[in-house]
Design an enzyme around this catalytic site. Structure first.
Site, mmCIF file in Angstrom:
data_model
loop_
_atom_site.group_PDB
_atom_site.id
_atom_site.type_symbol
_atom_site.label_atom_id
_atom_site.label_comp_id
_atom_site.label_asym_id
_atom_site.label_seq_id
_atom_site.Cartn_x
_atom_site.Cartn_y
_atom_site.Cartn_z
ATOM 1 N N ASP A 67 39.061 27.128 36.124
ATOM 2 C CA ASP A 67 38.394 27.321 37.411
ATOM 3 C C ASP A 67 36.901 27.655 37.274
ATOM 4 O O ASP A 67 36.412 27.982 36.198
ATOM 5 C CB ASP A 67 39.095 28.439 38.211
ATOM 6 N N ASN A 136 47.591 40.117 41.953
ATOM 7 C CA ASN A 136 48.435 39.588 43.031
ATOM 8 C C ASN A 136 49.309 38.417 42.562
ATOM 9 O O ASN A 136 49.920 37.732 43.361
ATOM 10 C CB ASN A 136 47.567 39.148 44.221
ATOM 11 N N HIS A 138 48.180 35.695 40.938
ATOM 12 C CA HIS A 138 47.534 34.381 40.873
ATOM 13 C C HIS A 138 47.429 33.896 39.423
ATOM 14 O O HIS A 138 47.325 34.682 38.487
ATOM 15 C CB HIS A 138 46.177 34.351 41.603
ATOM 16 N N GLU A 143 46.069 31.455 44.641
ATOM 17 C CA GLU A 143 46.400 32.740 45.238
ATOM 18 C C GLU A 143 47.784 32.672 45.899
ATOM 19 O O GLU A 143 48.337 31.583 46.065
ATOM 20 C CB GLU A 143 45.334 33.093 46.300
HETATM 21 C C1 F6R Z 1 40.405 33.035 35.075
HETATM 22 C C2 F6R Z 1 41.555 32.940 35.947
HETATM 23 C C3 F6R Z 1 42.243 34.137 36.517
HETATM 24 C C4 F6R Z 1 42.375 35.313 35.547
HETATM 25 C C5 F6R Z 1 43.031 36.501 36.235
HETATM 26 C C6 F6R Z 1 43.124 37.711 35.324
HETATM 27 O O1 F6R Z 1 39.974 31.769 34.666
HETATM 28 O O2 F6R Z 1 41.916 31.858 36.222
HETATM 29 O O3 F6R Z 1 43.519 33.746 36.966
HETATM 30 O O4 F6R Z 1 43.129 34.922 34.447
HETATM 31 O O5 F6R Z 1 42.323 36.845 37.377
HETATM 32 O O6 F6R Z 1 41.837 38.183 35.055
HETATM 33 P P1 F6R Z 1 41.606 39.373 34.020
HETATM 34 O O7 F6R Z 1 41.961 38.822 32.680
HETATM 35 O O8 F6R Z 1 40.144 39.690 34.128
HETATM 36 O O9 F6R Z 1 42.510 40.491 34.432
#
Ligand code: F6R
Length: 237
Positions: A67, A136, A138, A143
């Site tokens: 992303d 959450n 995702h 989401e």
């Molecule tokens: C990042 C992504 C997100 C993260 C998730 C966890 O490319 O796609 O899904 O993997 O938000 O983020 P952290 O590792 O910062 O807790």
């Protein structure tokens, strides 16, 4: 789902690095799916070290990140392109033109998402996809409420995601509210998936992913339907 429980983030990152190394050795032209965020930071440091020590090479690898924020150009310090360059790509022998991240400032973001999906299809299957998980549930920026068949597209970020991301920006106004993300359907096509789960604050959502229903309320729960998922979790999570 295969679950590997390890002591701490160091062990988690080493284990994930081993699995990436196996893929790099097994495939002539490996295709890796990569994530950003805090969770894989140590993993990327380890991969840089192994590359520097001559244990692995990314010379024939192609990467696709999950992303990118809409509105942030690749040279913005908060863009995921910058993150990947700094945390991984600049320290390994990958050919930069083989690293793919959606362009957050594309004139037509919807077209950018469709083009990204085409580039993925041209590269063939993702051999190994690395994922983190949001509080959450995702994965990528899919989401709660995301469709299991979704493809790469422009999405609105959940309020909780925007709040979680705020720590990287000077003010709330600067925090992006939209992103281009690989869809759940796109992610599910990877041959092999590794979900990294680190820290106590992820314990509640991990429990839902492992023991709860498969539901779009918890997008990562869709991983229960994939035939080759390994969850690497530290004890805290
Ligand atoms: C990042 C992504 C997100 C993260 C998730 C966890 O490319 O796609 O899904 O993997 O938000 O983020 P952290 O590792 O910062 O807790």
């Amino acid at each position: 789902m295969n679950i590997i429980k390890v002591e701490n983030n160091e062990a988690l990152s080493e284990k994930a690095a081993d699995m990436i190394e196996d893929t790099l050795h097994a495939k002539e032209n490996p295709v890796l799916g990569l994530a950003t965020g805090s969770t894989p930071e140590r993993l990327y440091e380890i991969l840089q070290k192994r590359c520097h020590d001559g244990k692995v090479s990314f010379q024939h690898a192609t990467t696709f990140n999950l992303d990118e924020y809409i509105g942030l150009a690749g040279d913005n310090p908060n863009s995921y392109r910058q993150f990947m360059n700094e945390k991984l790509f600049n320290g390994i022998d990958i050919q930069k033109e083989n690293t793919h991240i959606p362009n957050g400032v594309a004139e037509d973001p919807d077209k950018e998402a469709i083009d990204y999906e085409k580039k993925l299809a041209d590269a063939g299957k993702i051999d190994l996809q690395i994922l983190g998980i949001g509080l959450n549930g995702h994965i990528g920026f899919n989401e709660p409420g995301s469709d299991v068949k979704s493809r790469t597209q422009v999405v609105d970020l959940a309020e909780s995601t925007i709040e979680a991301n705020a720590r990287f920006f000077n003010s709330m106004d600067e925090v992006p509210t939209q992103a281009i993300t690989m869809g759940i359907g796109t992610i599910m096509e990877a041959s092999k998936i590794i979900l990294l789960v680190q820290g106590e604050k992820k314990a509640e959502i991990l429990s839902k992913v492992l023991h709860g229903d498969v539901t779009s309320d918890v997008p990562a729960s869709f991983l229960q339907m994939h035939k080759d998922v390994t969850i690497i979790t530290d004890i805290d999570a």
